[in-house]
Design a protein around this motif. Structure first.
Motif, PDB file in Angstrom:
ATOM      1  N   ALA A   1       0.847  -1.210   0.000  1.00  0.00           N
ATOM      2  CA  ALA A   1       0.000   0.000   0.000  1.00  0.00           C
ATOM      3  C   ALA A   1       0.877   1.253   0.000  1.00  0.00           C
ATOM      4  N   VAL A   2       1.980   1.197   0.773  1.00  0.00           N
ATOM      5  CA  VAL A   2       2.904   2.343   0.826  1.00  0.00           C
ATOM      6  C   VAL A   2       3.567   2.525  -0.538  1.00  0.00           C
ATOM      7  N   ASP A   3       3.964   1.387  -1.162  1.00  0.00           N
ATOM      8  CA  ASP A   3       4.598   1.471  -2.494  1.00  0.00           C
ATOM      9  C   ASP A   3       3.659   2.076  -3.512  1.00  0.00           C
ATOM     10  N   ARG A   4       2.374   1.685  -3.427  1.00  0.00           N
ATOM     11  CA  ARG A   4       1.390   2.221  -4.387  1.00  0.00           C
ATOM     12  C   ARG A   4       1.234   3.722  -4.202  1.00  0.00           C
ATOM     13  N   ALA A   5       1.135   4.151  -2.922  1.00  0.00           N
ATOM     14  CA  ALA A   5       0.970   5.584  -2.632  1.00  0.00           C
ATOM     15  C   ALA A   5       2.203   6.363  -3.079  1.00  0.00           C
ATOM     16  N   ALA A   6       3.390   5.751  -2.890  1.00  0.00           N
ATOM     17  CA  ALA A   6       4.636   6.430  -3.271  1.00  0.00           C
ATOM     18  C   ALA A   6       4.767   6.527  -4.788  1.00  0.00           C
ATOM     19  N   LYS A   7       4.211   5.530  -5.507  1.00  0.00           N
ATOM     20  CA  LYS A   7       4.285   5.565  -6.998  1.00  0.00           C
ATOM     21  C   LYS A   7       3.561   6.781  -7.532  1.00  0.00           C
ATOM     22  N   GLU A   8       2.465   7.171  -6.849  1.00  0.00           N
ATOM     23  CA  GLU A   8       1.711   8.343  -7.307  1.00  0.00           C
ATOM     24  C   GLU A   8       2.549   9.611  -7.211  1.00  0.00           C
ATOM     25  N   LEU A   9       3.506   9.593  -6.249  1.00  0.00           N
ATOM     26  CA  LEU A   9       4.388  10.751  -6.100  1.00  0.00           C
ATOM     27  C   LEU A   9       5.629  10.633  -6.969  1.00  0.00           C
ATOM     28  N   GLU A  10       5.699   9.563  -7.757  1.00  0.00           N
ATOM     29  CA  GLU A  10       6.862   9.288  -8.607  1.00  0.00           C
ATOM     30  C   GLU A  10       8.146   9.242  -7.787  1.00  0.00           C
ATOM     31  N   ALA A  11       8.086   8.519  -6.661  1.00  0.00           N
ATOM     32  CA  ALA A  11       9.264   8.387  -5.805  1.00  0.00           C
ATOM     33  C   ALA A  11      10.274   7.466  -6.472  1.00  0.00           C
ATOM     34  N   GLU A  12      11.555   7.790  -6.253  1.00  0.00           N
ATOM     35  CA  GLU A  12      12.603   6.985  -6.881  1.00  0.00           C
ATOM     36  C   GLU A  12      12.810   5.667  -6.152  1.00  0.00           C
ATOM     37  N   THR A  13      12.673   5.707  -4.811  1.00  0.00           N
ATOM     38  CA  THR A  13      12.920   4.478  -4.044  1.00  0.00           C
ATOM     39  C   THR A  13      11.615   3.770  -3.732  1.00  0.00           C
ATOM     40  N   ASP A  14      11.764   2.486  -3.391  1.00  0.00           N
ATOM     41  CA  ASP A  14      10.654   1.612  -3.079  1.00  0.00           C
ATOM     42  C   ASP A  14      10.690   1.354  -1.584  1.00  0.00           C
ATOM     43  N   PHE A  15       9.570   1.542  -0.865  1.00  0.00           N
ATOM     44  CA  PHE A  15       9.590   1.386   0.586  1.00  0.00           C
ATOM     45  C   PHE A  15       9.890  -0.046   1.001  1.00  0.00           C
ATOM     46  N   SER A  16       9.353  -1.020   0.284  1.00  0.00           N
ATOM     47  CA  SER A  16       9.577  -2.434   0.625  1.00  0.00           C
ATOM     48  C   SER A  16      11.060  -2.764   0.540  1.00  0.00           C
ATOM     49  N   LYS A  17      11.698  -2.315  -0.549  1.00  0.00           N
ATOM     50  CA  LYS A  17      13.123  -2.587  -0.742  1.00  0.00           C
ATOM     51  C   LYS A  17      13.944  -1.881   0.333  1.00  0.00           C
ATOM     52  N   LEU A  18      13.562  -0.627   0.645  1.00  0.00           N
ATOM     53  CA  LEU A  18      14.276   0.144   1.662  1.00  0.00           C
ATOM     54  C   LEU A  18      14.193  -0.550   3.017  1.00  0.00           C
ATOM     55  N   LEU A  19      12.991  -1.057   3.341  1.00  0.00           N
ATOM     56  CA  LEU A  19      12.798  -1.755   4.618  1.00  0.00           C
ATOM     57  C   LEU A  19      13.658  -3.008   4.674  1.00  0.00           C
ATOM     58  N   THR A  20      13.683  -3.765   3.572  1.00  0.00           N
ATOM     59  CA  THR A  20      14.497  -4.982   3.503  1.00  0.00           C
ATOM     60  C   THR A  20      15.977  -4.644   3.692  1.00  0.00           C
ATOM     61  N   ASP A  21      16.410  -3.581   3.019  1.00  0.00           N
ATOM     62  CA  ASP A  21      17.826  -3.167   3.123  1.00  0.00           C
ATOM     63  C   ASP A  21      18.190  -2.778   4.548  1.00  0.00           C
ATOM     64  N   VAL A  22      17.289  -2.010   5.187  1.00  0.00           N
ATOM     65  CA  VAL A  22      17.566  -1.555   6.555  1.00  0.00           C
ATOM     66  C   VAL A  22      17.647  -2.753   7.506  1.00  0.00           C
ATOM     67  N   LEU A  23      16.702  -3.690   7.374  1.00  0.00           N
ATOM     68  CA  LEU A  23      16.656  -4.840   8.291  1.00  0.00           C
ATOM     69  C   LEU A  23      17.820  -5.800   8.076  1.00  0.00           C
ATOM     70  N   SER A  24      18.299  -5.900   6.819  1.00  0.00           N
ATOM     71  CA  SER A  24      19.417  -6.814   6.571  1.00  0.00           C
ATOM     72  C   SER A  24      20.756  -6.125   6.764  1.00  0.00           C
ATOM     73  N   GLY A  25      20.734  -4.844   7.083  1.00  0.00           N
ATOM     74  CA  GLY A  25      21.976  -4.128   7.341  1.00  0.00           C
ATOM     75  C   GLY A  25      22.688  -3.664   6.084  1.00  0.00           C
ATOM     76  N   GLU A  26      22.025  -3.787   4.913  1.00  0.00           N
ATOM     77  CA  GLU A  26      22.686  -3.391   3.657  1.00  0.00           C
ATOM     78  C   GLU A  26      22.463  -1.927   3.342  1.00  0.00           C
ATOM     79  N   PHE A  27      21.676  -1.242   4.153  1.00  0.00           N
ATOM     80  CA  PHE A  27      21.365   0.156   3.878  1.00  0.00           C
ATOM     81  C   PHE A  27      22.556   1.029   4.207  1.00  0.00           C
TER      82      PHE A  27
ATOM     83  N   ILE B   1       0.474   3.966   8.386  1.00  0.00           N
ATOM     84  CA  ILE B   1      -0.119   3.885   9.738  1.00  0.00           C
ATOM     85  C   ILE B   1      -0.514   2.468  10.129  1.00  0.00           C
ATOM     86  N   PRO B   2      -1.171   1.673   9.252  1.00  0.00           N
ATOM     87  CA  PRO B   2      -1.497   0.297   9.662  1.00  0.00           C
ATOM     88  C   PRO B   2      -0.256  -0.503  10.044  1.00  0.00           C
TER      89      PRO B   2
END
Lengths: 57, 368
Positions: free
Chosen positions: B36-62, B155-156
């Motif tokens: 849902a966050v990715d869909r909302a961010a696509k409307e803003l033409e965001a360069e990054t993807d929230f799902s990928k960013l979250l994965t990177d942060v949790l795996s320490g690759e960020f 928020i959810p």
């Protein structure tokens, strides 16, 4: 409320522009000062109108 | 018998099995509804993807290095300067025209010719400034609404993580407050603050027409009221959320503690299971911290292009006013400078919205 505020600001802006333009177009003479006074009072009345309405009602 | 038992225990202790804690956290992260966050961010033409960013942060690759940010910001700033070059050119042309007409009018006997030249330049300048301002304020409204949409989709996720910590009372209280607050902020920005700023700048432009100030103080009062209104709204929102955070904290972690006590009371295997509950709580805490970092970085990344745009436009107005001060009529210089000040006010609006969203995320996920 926003509509009323918009209308108020539009009135004040229009009167300001009118006063400025009238001041430009008025000829130099002994009556210029009085004309400027009247225009100034008009602008002042427009600005204070909401307050006056609150105080008098 | 005892010796065999001790020998067995020693052998077992020397053959450790790797506990895949990172995988557990990653698996739990996938259960969060980040689409849902990715869909909302696509409307803003965001360069990054929230799902990928979250994965990177949790795996320490960020990787968030200062050089990387510096490079990106510099690139964005120079790009923005090139885009806003047209505005700069228009302002410079009007200023130069006004300066030439002012010099020419001195050679004419009557003052009126010079005045006419000035008013012509002034009208063109007002049109240039107001059209640029309308365009940028539309962008601000659209962006703030977009970021509100992204935050609403987050928020959810925040409430899920808050509930996983055991803060059910807090989640119930703060969830509705945060949702209502962000919607109210979005409406306030688009329906009250931005129109008020546009009205104030129109009044300021009208005031500078005549030599004698007509409504300079009134325009200044309006600008101050808008500024105070924004600060008041920010403080009120923060106070409301902070009180709810403190108020809901009384029953914090009760569910987790209850589970630990109940599980620990089980005979024989109670201690081992108690450890499992602790691990689950720690995994949830890791997920929560990771999500907070990812959410904060994502929200910042969404608003940085707009902040750079507003800063560049403000710089253009202020620099032009400073450069034109010597050659140009004072009224024109003050008009351009006022445009720069109001662009600063728009920047304040963006900071207000962004600050609110970040603070809400921090309160929901961080701390107690």
């Amino acid at each position: 409320m926003m509509d009323a505020f918009t209308a108020y600001i539009k009135t004040v802006t229009a009167l300001t522009i009118f006063s400025a333009l009238a001041g430009i177009l008025l000829p130099e003479g002994k009556y210029r000062r009085y004309a400027e006074l009247v225009l100034g009072v008009m602008v002042m009345e427009a600005v204070l109108e909401p307050l006056l309405r609150l105080l008098l009602t | 018998m005892k010796k065999i038992l001790i020998f067995l225990i020693l052998i077992l202790s020397f053959s450790p099995i790797t506990a895949f804690g990172a995988e557990v956290v990653q698996q739990e992260a996938q259960k969060l509804e980040t689409e849902a966050v990715d869909r909302a961010a696509k409307e803003l033409e965001a360069e990054t993807d929230f799902s990928k960013l979250l994965t990177d942060v949790l795996s320490g690759e960020f990787d968030l290095t200062f050089e990387g940010i510096q490079e990106k910001v510099a690139e964005a700033t120079f790009g923005e300067f090139r885009l806003q070059g047209k505005l700069l050119m228009q302002l410079v042309i009007v200023v130069l025209l006004s300066a030439i007409l002012k010099q020419l009018s001195d050679s004419f006997q009557g003052k009126n010719v010079g005045e006419m030249g000035f008013y012509l330049c002034y009208m063109v300048l007002v049109v240039v400034i107001l059209s640029a301002f309308h365009a940028i304020s539309d962008v601000v409204v659209e962006r703030v609404n977009g970021i509100n949409g992204v935050f609403g989709a987050m928020i959810p996720i925040f409430l899920t993580l808050l509930a996983a910590k055991g803060n059910l009372a807090q989640g119930a209280l703060m969830g509705s407050a945060v949702m209502g607050g962000s919607a109210a902020l979005s409406v306030a920005v688009s329906k009250i603050i931005i129109p008020a700023i546009l009205l104030a700048i129109s009044l300021e432009m009208a005031d500078h027409i005549s030599e004698k100030p007509i409504l300079g103080k009134f325009a200044e009062l309006l600008r101050q009221c808008i500024s105070w209104g924004m600060k008041g709204a920010a403080m009120l929102f923060m106070l409301l959320l902070s009180l709810q955070k403190i108020g809901g904290g009384a029953v914090n972690g009760l569910a987790v503690r209850t589970a630990k006590i109940a599980v620990g009371a089980v005979p024989v295997v109670g201690n081992v299971m108690d450890g499992a509950v602790e691990t689950a709580a720690a995994a949830a805490a890791t997920l929560r911290s990771g999500t907070l970092v990812a959410a904060a970085v994502f929200l910042l990344l969404l608003c940085i292009p707009l902040v750079i745009k507003l800063l560049v436009i403000m710089l253009i107005f202020r620099l032009t006013a400073a450069a034109a001060e010597f050659v140009c009529e004072e009224r024109l210089v003050e008009c351009i400078d006022a445009a720069g000040e109001y662009t600063g006010l728009l920047l304040g609006v963006v900071f207000l919205a962004e600050g609110m969203f970040l603070f809400s995320a921090l309160l929901l996920l961080g701390g107690l």
